[in-house]
Design an enzyme around this catalytic site. Structure first.
Site, mmCIF file in Angstrom:
data_model
loop_
_atom_site.group_PDB
_atom_site.id
_atom_site.type_symbol
_atom_site.label_atom_id
_atom_site.label_comp_id
_atom_site.label_asym_id
_atom_site.label_seq_id
_atom_site.Cartn_x
_atom_site.Cartn_y
_atom_site.Cartn_z
ATOM 1 N N GLU A 49 37.231 34.150 30.682
ATOM 2 C CA GLU A 49 38.329 35.086 30.878
ATOM 3 C C GLU A 49 39.593 34.510 31.263
ATOM 4 O O GLU A 49 39.720 33.458 32.168
ATOM 5 C CB GLU A 49 37.923 36.079 32.188
ATOM 6 C CG GLU A 49 36.985 37.212 31.655
ATOM 7 C CD GLU A 49 36.581 38.226 32.712
ATOM 8 O OE1 GLU A 49 35.699 38.606 32.517
ATOM 9 O OE2 GLU A 49 37.325 38.559 33.492
ATOM 10 N N ASP A 60 44.365 43.842 41.760
ATOM 11 C CA ASP A 60 43.925 42.392 42.260
ATOM 12 C C ASP A 60 44.160 42.032 43.675
ATOM 13 O O ASP A 60 45.209 42.499 44.357
ATOM 14 C CB ASP A 60 44.593 41.421 41.453
ATOM 15 C CG ASP A 60 44.233 41.315 39.803
ATOM 16 O OD1 ASP A 60 42.910 41.223 39.632
ATOM 17 O OD2 ASP A 60 45.068 41.412 39.019
#
Lengths: 266, 411
Positions: A49, A60
């Site tokens: 990824e 995040d």
């Protein structure tokens, strides 16, 4: 549609282990270095990824934020992300690549143009954190036409009804968020509980591969090894940050970490 | 794209939460889909529930203190020599700004849903201060996210939050202002949505938060409508409503009840923060033609670069220092129901000087932006034009900046 992501899962299954997915941010800490990191981890990971850094990342945690801000500060642009993928795919041992990011970047690029570019450079899948189902329904179809998987995120808060609907519309790979957390949170639920939720999702359609992510580290990875795949992101970003602080080579340190992760699930 | 009459604007979004088919929506991580849906169900039920409405009105009346004053600024009117200049002194409300309405409603909702903790973002510190007050009133634990730069420049409100028992979490990422505070607050909610309610401090964020906030601040125009009829016998033939616009909560609330009037009778003027005169940075996405993008869960006009990175803003007023703008205002702009313009830092400071010189009113730096444009435009208007400026915050919080920029005598 054919997608090398399926092959990666197949190979891992033949070896009786989960697929190992790594997450690094494109351009962290430089454009070239992040390419070298991808090449270095390819030896151990099954799917890579690659984070498209965004400056208002609402899901995040601090580790990935630090990496993303570092990359943006170093001047990384969306075109550089494509450059990295293109160059990486020239590597003979290259693995499937999934771009992970936030919707505004795609929205500004234009959905159609973005997918064409992805196809051209060799992106195999997309994870768009803030573009959930059903909002992403028509985009999912556009991805399919380009043989790119749009990976749906599933969360512990997703209701059973909703799970069924999402999985019905989904491509052959989905992503289960282990717990209520931003990326890189401490694993606050037991692996047993995670696997219980996981099996409920698998039951809906056993054919579709489901990976688990969020909170997975060297310590916890083994306890989840019955999953189709496991994603390690923040732990790697943290390794890059630590390496820079200690003036060590992030490439070798990250490669060593991914090697260790792989050994835990063999 | 068209406004509908007879339907509240907050309810004019489509099934996916888009106004005009393209503003707003729910661009959120999967984890938040469920808590957002729960909140939608709860709010849609309660806003029709007479018992809930009377509970809200009870707190609005006895605790917030309604109505806030509607006063004529006689001296300023004489000095300007054009339209009649009036002000709706929303800073009369408990706590000193309009943010109290939204905070109170969110705490009432949190209580109904059984949540014990409420988290919120703040820029100027008003949203945080009010949320800490309401949380204390309703017995909820409170956590406020605030940019480190804003903590530095809005100390009086930070002290108030702490006094009310709230935990103030400094945010050091990005520009260390409101945009980062909202992001961090959303991240906290992602990780704690099972126990915690979230209050978004303005008419921004995922569609449900836009709706709840707009519904709450509409109290301002409900009062104003009544006060106008009381004063003039009917809604004036020429009415101009000036309001500063950051996220857009006070302006939306100030205008909502007048939405269905023809704009020739009742014009809305939104004033954005143009930033320092010498700087290219601003917080005025509507005035300076920013492109549509996604920020904090909603599609809106937003300051951004060609890659889609959100751009840093600059404004003397922390409350307006936000790169995006409510989807409701994007909709009002594109349907041409409201007109938007900007005032610079310097404009706002001169307006503050003028207002405080002639009147016993101390608008904070946010409404000073609105005063600046209102004063300029009122000059050219006829005497039977009624200009109303929403003085939605008190300058007490701006002490430090005013002292630095204008000198001691203006504090």
């Amino acid at each position: 549609m054919f997608n090398p992501i399926d092959l990666a899962f197949k190979k891992a299954k033949e070896e009786n282990r989960p697929a190992l997915l790594t997450y690094t941010v494109a351009g962290d800490n430089t454009k070239k270095k992040s390419l070298v990191i991808l090449n270095a981890v390819s030896k151990y990971a099954d799917i890579l990824e690659l984070g498209v850094p965004h400056n208002t990342p609402v899901a995040d945690g601090s580790q990935i934020q630090t990496s993303a801000y570092r990359a943006i500060k170093n001047g990384i642009k969306i075109e550089d992300v494509f450059w990295i993928v293109k160059r990486y795919k020239k590597n003979k041992n290259s693995k499937p690549i999934i771009l992970m990011g936030y919707y505004n970047m795609i929205f500004q690029y234009g959905q159609k143009k973005f997918l064409e570019k992805c196809k051209k450079v060799g992106v195999n899948g997309l994870i768009i954190v803030d573009f959930p189902w059903p909002e992403n329904k028509s985009f999912t179809k556009k991805c399919k036409r380009k043989s790119i998987y749009l990976i749906q995120l599933l969360s512990p808060t997703t209701s059973k009804e909703r799970l069924k609907k999402i999985i019905k519309d989904s491509h052959p790979m989905n992503y289960f968020i282990s717990m209520l957390s931003t990326t890189g949170g401490k694993l606050k639920v037991s692996p047993k509980k995670i696997m219980l939720n996981y099996s409920k999702i698998k039951k809906i359609n056993p054919k579709k591969n489901v990976v688990i992510g969020f909170g997975i580290t060297e310590k916890s990875i083994k306890s989840l090894n019955k999953a189709d795949g496991l994603v390690v992101g923040s732990a790697i970003c943290k390794e890059i940050t630590n390496s820079i602080q200690k003036r060590q080579n992030p490439v070798t340190n990250v490669a060593n970490l991914v090697k260790k992760l792989k050994n835990k699930i063999l | 794209m068209k406004l509908k009459k007879g339907i509240p604007l907050i309810d004019q979004g489509n099934k996916l939460g888009f106004w005009g088919g393209k503003f707003g929506g729910n661009f959120v991580p999967e984890t938040l889909k469920k808590p957002i849906e729960d909140l939608e169900i709860l709010f849609n039920k309660l806003k029709k529930d007479k018992k809930f409405i009377s509970e809200r009105d009870k707190y609005f009346k006895n605790w917030i203190g309604t109505p806030t004053r509607f006063i004529k600024l006689e001296n300023l009117t004489k000095y300007v020599g054009g339209a009649q200049i009036w002000s709706k002194v929303v800073s009369d409300a408990n706590g000193g700004a309009h943010k109290i309405y939204n905070a109170t409603v969110h705490c009432l909702l949190a209580k109904r849903s059984g949540k014990k903790i409420i988290c919120g973002d703040t820029g100027a510190g008003y949203a945080g201060k009010m949320l800490s007050m309401a949380a204390k009133k309703f017995g909820l634990k409170c956590k406020i996210f605030m940019g480190a730069k804003d903590i530095e420049r809005q100390q009086p409100n930070v002290r108030a939050m702490k006094k009310n028992g709230a935990e103030v979490v400094p945010v050091y990422s990005g520009s260390q202002t409101l945009v980062d505070a909202v992001s961090e607050c959303m991240r906290f909610w992602v990780a704690n949505c099972d126990t915690t309610a979230m209050c978004v401090g303005s008419t921004v964020g995922p569609a449900i938060f836009v709706r709840i906030c707009g519904w709450s601040t509409s109290q301002i125009s409900r009062e104003l409508k009544f006060q106008l009829i009381n004063e003039f016998g009917s809604i004036p033939k020429k009415l101009k409503l000036y309001n500063c616009v950051g996220g857009g909560s006070s302006s939306f609330g100030f205008w909502n009840e007048f939405m269905d009037y023809d704009k020739k009778q009742c014009e809305f003027i939104g004033v954005e923060a143009g930033g320092p005169k010498k700087s290219k940075k601003h917080a005025a996405p509507l005035t300076y033609g920013s492109k549509i993008g996604i920020l904090h869960g909603a599609a809106q006009y937003v300051n951004q670069n060609s890659d889609g990175q959100i751009e840093e803003t600059e404004s003397i007023s922390a409350g307006l220092d936000y790169p995006g703008i409510s989807p409701l205002h994007c909709f009002l702009k594109d349907t041409k129901r409201a007109r938007y313009t900007a005032a610079s830092d310097e404009d706002a400071l001169s307006a503050y000087k003028l207002v405080t010189k002639y009147e016993k009113l101390r608008p904070s730096l946010e409404p000073s932006h609105a005063f600046s444009v209102a004063i300029k435009e009122a000059k050219k208007m006829s005497k039977n034009t009624i200009v109303v400026v929403n003085s939605c915050g008190d300058a007490y919080k701006d002490k430090k900046i005013l002292k630095k920029r204008l000198g001691k005598k203006y504090v």
